[in-house]
Design an enzyme around this catalytic site. Structure first.
Site, PDB file in Angstrom:
ATOM      1  N   ARG A   1      12.807  -4.776   5.894  1.00 20.73           N
ATOM      2  CA  ARG A   1      13.552  -4.618   4.651  1.00 20.73           C
ATOM      3  C   ARG A   1      15.062  -4.670   4.847  1.00 20.73           C
ATOM      4  NH1 ARG A   1      12.049  -2.603  -0.488  1.00 20.73           N
ATOM      5  NH2 ARG A   1      13.542  -0.933  -0.606  1.00 20.73           N
TER       6      ARG A   1
ATOM      7  N   HIS B   1       5.510   5.965  -2.992  1.00 21.14           N
ATOM      8  CA  HIS B   1       6.828   6.501  -3.347  1.00 21.14           C
ATOM      9  C   HIS B   1       6.677   7.934  -3.834  1.00 21.14           C
ATOM     10  CE1 HIS B   1       7.588   2.089  -4.653  1.00 21.14           C
ATOM     11  NE2 HIS B   1       7.850   2.216  -3.375  1.00 21.14           N
TER      12      HIS B   1
ATOM     13  N   ALA C   1       3.263   1.561   2.801  1.00 14.10           N
ATOM     14  CA  ALA C   1       4.449   0.722   2.614  1.00 14.10           C
ATOM     15  C   ALA C   1       5.460   1.420   1.720  1.00 14.10           C
ATOM     16  CB  ALA C   1       4.057  -0.618   2.009  1.00 14.10           C
TER      17      ALA C   1
ATOM     18  N   CYS D   1       0.843  -1.198   0.000  1.00 18.10           N
ATOM     19  CA  CYS D   1       0.000   0.000   0.000  1.00 18.10           C
ATOM     20  C   CYS D   1       0.878   1.248   0.000  1.00 18.10           C
ATOM     21  CB  CYS D   1      -0.905  -0.003   1.222  1.00 18.10           C
ATOM     22  SG  CYS D   1      -0.018   0.168   2.770  1.00 18.10           S
TER      23      CYS D   1
END
Lengths: 71, 493
Positions: free
Chosen positions: B96, B195, B65, B62
């Site tokens: 990550r 992003h 994220a 999403c």
């Protein structure tokens, strides 16, 4: 009336980038392209057309311009 | 198994689509294609960045994220508050593996989870007061933080909290940047919009902070690494190569990165962009506003590294160009030894990838250096410009799938029978149970780095370790083995 960022490609061509749509295409033809003015009808390599009132003098790229959808 | 022809691959796609109802079939058909290197523009053959189909298993994330997990999270000296219920932050905490140097909890906060832990009353009465209180508390407990970001979770957008106002108020109070990021999970179709939102937040709240400050001493060789998240140390492996070339890396975005590095980025001479998908926005902005050129590079596998190093050097003077050749020469013996050792063990093996961001196209070169072939690739959240770049890298008649569903991926694998699959943790155990070697390519399966020459050695070792692991012959129970020997051998070879 998308806001379009135009930048120069490595090979000198112009890239037409619509930030909102994340769409990047090369400009195939520009109606008026000289040192004194730039603009008019712009055709992309995928065939779609956009219009901008000619700007004079020719803008320095990269820059963000506001285009209209032609046709 | 030999390579599939174009017709066979097309037939496979049709066969897989057969189970869907008509509407779903029509939709999914647009996302699956057979690669044709002749095609110039990917939008003629593949549709991407569309809403996932309800009812199918998608592997996407999403917007939260994309912002907290990818772009902002690795900035180590800022505190990133997961603003909303506790789960989003907790379940994505440190997953990550963005490595960093520093003392966690003192001057770096990468693996910690800060959350406003929303309760019912916060939803009903709004969470702004709580947020302001949290930030004051953070300032008391962690005085060495350089700034705070507010990463919104879904409820913030739904209840309409004014986090920007809280941010402005707190900035004035604590005299540090407080960045509100409107990355509610429901925005967009995948992490990709996250992003973009994160990039826009950097642009609006961070990038211009030092525009009138000339105390930073720039050199003509200043570059930045953009879009490298230092997974397992990737950015460090890249950085050493650039520094050996004589360049000065002044910022890492955002793996092992700091707030001041981000603020100083506009003083660089060249932005080097690794993950195009997550950070092209900010690179474009810096090109327009500050006139900093940017280029995409690829540090996976010696062929691509050499290509990229030369391309980077072309931006600078002859000394750098010579140095680039020296660097390539210096590591030659090293990577040739790696290839000599592993290529015979991996030659001819076929790989299917399904990852996000840049890897579905960037790692192809590394596999090819090892004599392996990528027969199928796809992105979780790519846009058409990513596929434009992918078509050239992939062989003809290979499979390309966008936002592949769990069902499609399994069926493709059953038919294509690759020797190795590279995808995420959610796919890992399905395929391992099917007896197919698998590498988790999001966080390098707890290994890494894979970038640079150092990374390539690890990459080759990992691929060999996975593919030639003796366990693949032991997948079937011994009492079933005698009858079905050939099949087991095919799956496990």
């Amino acid at each position: 009336m998308p806001n379009v960022m135009i930048r120069v490609k490595d090979d000198g061509g112009l890239l037409f980038y619509i930030a909102k749509k994340d769409q990047e295409d090369e400009i195939a033809t520009v109606e008026k392209d000289s040192d004194s003015e730039w603009g008019g009808e712009v055709e992309l390599t995928d065939g779609s057309k956009y219009y901008i009132d000619p700007i004079s003098p020719r803008p320095r790229f990269p820059t963000t311009l506001r285009f209209k959808r032609a046709e | 198994m030999s390579n599939m022809t174009r017709e066979e691959t097309e037939a496979l796609i049709q066969e897989v689509l057969e189970v869907y109802p008509d509407n779903a079939k029509k939709d999914r058909a647009k996302h699956l294609t057979v690669n044709d290197q002749e095609v110039e523009q990917s939008k003629k053959c593949i549709t991407s960045n569309r809403k996932s189909l309800p009812g199918v298993m998608t592997i996407r994330g999403c917007a939260y994220a994309g912002s907290k997990g990818v772009v902002w999270g690795p900035i180590k000296d800022m505190i990133h508050i997961s603003h909303g219920p506790v789960g989003c932050g907790q379940y994505s905490r440190a997953g990550r593996r963005n490595y960093y140097v520093g003392t966690t909890g003192v001057n770096t906060f990468g693996t910690m989870n800060f959350t406003s832990d929303f309760q019912e009353k916060d939803i009903v009465f709004g969470g702004d007061k709580k947020l302001a209180k949290i930030m004051t508390e953070i300032e008391q407990l962690f005085p060495l933080n350089k700034g705070i970001t507010i990463q919104s979770e879904c409820p913030i957008g739904l209840i309409g909290d004014d986090i920007e106002a809280v941010a402005k108020k707190t900035t004035a109070e604590i005299e540090k940047p407080v960045v509100p990021v409107r990355c509610e999970g429901f925005r967009g179709v995948s992490q990709s919009l996250g992003h973009h939102i994160a990039n826009d937040a950097v642009r609006d709240w961070v990038l211009g902070n030092r525009d009138n400050d000339s105390s930073f001493e720039a050199t003509p060789y200043d570059v930045t690494i953009i879009g490298d998240y230092n997974i397992g140390g990737d950015a460090w492996a890249s950085r050493t190569l650039l520094e050996e070339m004589g360049l000065r890396v002044i910022a890492q975005w955002s793996g092992d990165g700091t707030l001041s590095e981000m603020e100083n980025t506009p003083k660089a001479k060249l932005n080097l962009l690794h993950c195009y998908r997550s950070m092209n926005y900010i690179s474009r902005h810096m090109e327009e506003k500050y006139g900093i050129p940017w280029m995409e590079y690829n540090f996976f596998g010696p062929t691509k590294i050499a290509e990229s190093l030369r391309k980077i050097a072309a931006f600078f003077d002859d000394t750098i160009k010579e140095n680039a050749e020296k660097v390539i020469e210096k590591y030659k013996a090293e990577y040739e030894a790696v290839i000599a050792k592993y290529r015979p063990r991996l030659e001819g093996k076929r790989v299917m990838l399904y990852v996000g961001g840049l890897r579905p196209r960037h790692v192809i070169g590394a596999y090819e250096d090892l004599g392996m072939e990528v027969v199928g690739t796809g992105y979780e959240f790519a846009h058409n410009d990513d596929y434009d770049r992918t078509i050239k890298e992939m062989g003809n008649a290979t499979l390309i799938y966008d936002d592949v569903t769990g069902y499609e991926f399994e069926e493709f694998v059953k038919k294509v029978k690759p020797d190795l699959i590279g995808s995420g943790i959610k796919e890992k155990y399905i395929f391992q149970k099917m007896g197919i070697p698998f590498r988790q390519m999001h966080s390098w399966d707890y290994s890494g780095p894979y970038h640079g020459y150092d990374g390539f050695a690890i990459f080759a070792r990992d691929m060999d370790m996975t593919l030639n692991n003796p366990c693949w012959n032991k997948i079937q129970a011994p009492w079933l083995k005698s009858e079905e020997e050939p099949e087991a051998a095919a799956a496990g070879a």
